[in-house]
Design a protein around this motif. Sequence first.
Motif, PDB file in Angstrom:
ATOM      1  N   UNK A   1       3.490   7.986   2.334  1.00  0.00           N
ATOM      2  CA  UNK A   1       4.380   7.075   1.605  1.00  0.00           C
ATOM      3  C   UNK A   1       5.549   6.636   2.482  1.00  0.00           C
ATOM      4  N   UNK A   2       5.660   7.236   3.684  1.00  0.00           N
ATOM      5  CA  UNK A   2       6.727   6.838   4.622  1.00  0.00           C
ATOM      6  C   UNK A   2       6.114   6.135   5.818  1.00  0.00           C
ATOM      7  N   UNK A   3       6.732   5.028   6.217  1.00  0.00           N
ATOM      8  CA  UNK A   3       6.246   4.297   7.388  1.00  0.00           C
ATOM      9  C   UNK A   3       6.539   5.099   8.659  1.00  0.00           C
TER      10      UNK A   3
ATOM     11  N   UNK B   1       0.842  -1.207   0.000  1.00  0.00           N
ATOM     12  CA  UNK B   1       0.000   0.000   0.000  1.00  0.00           C
ATOM     13  C   UNK B   1       0.876   1.255   0.000  1.00  0.00           C
ATOM     14  N   UNK B   2       2.005   1.221   0.739  1.00  0.00           N
ATOM     15  CA  UNK B   2       2.953   2.352   0.680  1.00  0.00           C
ATOM     16  C   UNK B   2       3.479   2.535  -0.742  1.00  0.00           C
ATOM     17  N   UNK B   3       3.630   1.424  -1.457  1.00  0.00           N
ATOM     18  CA  UNK B   3       4.176   1.473  -2.815  1.00  0.00           C
ATOM     19  C   UNK B   3       3.202   2.055  -3.835  1.00  0.00           C
ATOM     20  N   UNK B   4       1.956   2.311  -3.412  1.00  0.00           N
ATOM     21  CA  UNK B   4       0.998   2.970  -4.309  1.00  0.00           C
ATOM     22  C   UNK B   4       1.375   4.434  -4.546  1.00  0.00           C
ATOM     23  N   UNK B   5       2.207   4.995  -3.664  1.00  0.00           N
ATOM     24  CA  UNK B   5       2.585   6.409  -3.710  1.00  0.00           C
ATOM     25  C   UNK B   5       3.455   6.737  -4.912  1.00  0.00           C
ATOM     26  N   UNK B   6       4.066   7.943  -4.868  1.00  0.00           N
ATOM     27  CA  UNK B   6       4.087   8.894  -3.764  1.00  0.00           C
ATOM     28  C   UNK B   6       2.966   9.938  -3.778  1.00  0.00           C
ATOM     29  N   UNK B   7       2.194  10.042  -4.857  1.00  0.00           N
ATOM     30  CA  UNK B   7       1.228  11.146  -4.970  1.00  0.00           C
ATOM     31  C   UNK B   7      -0.015  10.950  -4.111  1.00  0.00           C
ATOM     32  N   UNK B   8      -0.373   9.704  -3.835  1.00  0.00           N
ATOM     33  CA  UNK B   8      -1.601   9.453  -3.070  1.00  0.00           C
ATOM     34  C   UNK B   8      -2.800   9.194  -3.954  1.00  0.00           C
ATOM     35  N   UNK B   9      -2.713   9.606  -5.233  1.00  0.00           N
ATOM     36  CA  UNK B   9      -3.878   9.403  -6.112  1.00  0.00           C
ATOM     37  C   UNK B   9      -4.216   7.923  -6.306  1.00  0.00           C
ATOM     38  N   UNK B  10      -3.214   7.033  -6.541  1.00  0.00           N
ATOM     39  CA  UNK B  10      -3.567   5.610  -6.656  1.00  0.00           C
ATOM     40  C   UNK B  10      -4.240   5.069  -5.382  1.00  0.00           C
ATOM     41  N   UNK B  11      -3.894   5.634  -4.216  1.00  0.00           N
ATOM     42  CA  UNK B  11      -4.526   5.190  -2.973  1.00  0.00           C
ATOM     43  C   UNK B  11      -6.007   5.572  -2.973  1.00  0.00           C
ATOM     44  N   UNK B  12      -6.309   6.774  -3.471  1.00  0.00           N
ATOM     45  CA  UNK B  12      -7.719   7.194  -3.581  1.00  0.00           C
ATOM     46  C   UNK B  12      -8.471   6.236  -4.516  1.00  0.00           C
TER      47      UNK B  12
END
Length: 280
Positions: free
Chosen positions: A141-143, A82-93
Amino acid sequence: MEHEDFDILKSSGKKVKFSLNKLQNSLRRSGADNKTVDQIIDTVRDELYQGISTKEIYNRAFALLKKQKSVFASKYKLKKAIYELGPTGFPFESFVGAILKYSGYQVNIGQIIFGKCVSHEVDVVAKKNSDYIIIECKFHSEEGRNCNVKIPLYIHSRYQDILHNFEDKKENQIIPNQGWVVTNTRFTKDAIQYGKCAGLYLLSWDYPKENGLKDRIDRLGLYPITVSTLLTNREKQFLLSRDIVLYKQLRGDMFYLDHLGISEKRKQKILHEVNMLCNE
């Protein structure tokens, strides 16, 4: 020295005692059998030293799982994926939207909704029957970074502004009735307390208990494309750029794998992993 006496270093920089139970539970969640789990536990335990990082423990356990079966490793790496979906955050949305879509919601990503004072770009809007949910996603994107009380405070004020704009609307118009905050990390105690008090629904990696992101993903088989141990990072980024965020989407979009020049043999391996992971 007993393994319980080892201090390990979390990604936040905090030192905690090593927990054998936590490692066992995370390995069992991968679907690995008891024999495999016991073998990995024995190996990792022998390699412990004072101040070892959780990242090193994870990497070792992941490598051992991958040797046994790629699907175990894929499931085990969910949080990292899930962190690797970054870095923009849009794929997480898009990922959050996809989870709701598979739960029967009509979903829109990045929709502009007018408030009484200003307009708001809402990350995810989800509708089903009488539910009209306004969702704000907070991706890190950072733990080691958690969502503090400022996040639900800010989102609650946006949600209230949107609600105020519906005060004089027609009777038959559907009005937003739920405000959500979704994060891939964790909420602080104050954030959870405020969310409960303000009537916001908070969803994080492990909250609410037994219905957090990890529980929903495991239950529904809705793993992000980034869990794959068979696709390269370049291939994953290509698929994300084409809005393929769920691993199971590859079943219906196989031509993307052809476009990437993936061989028939490798394609079958990928599809086998998709079917093993995604409850088929």
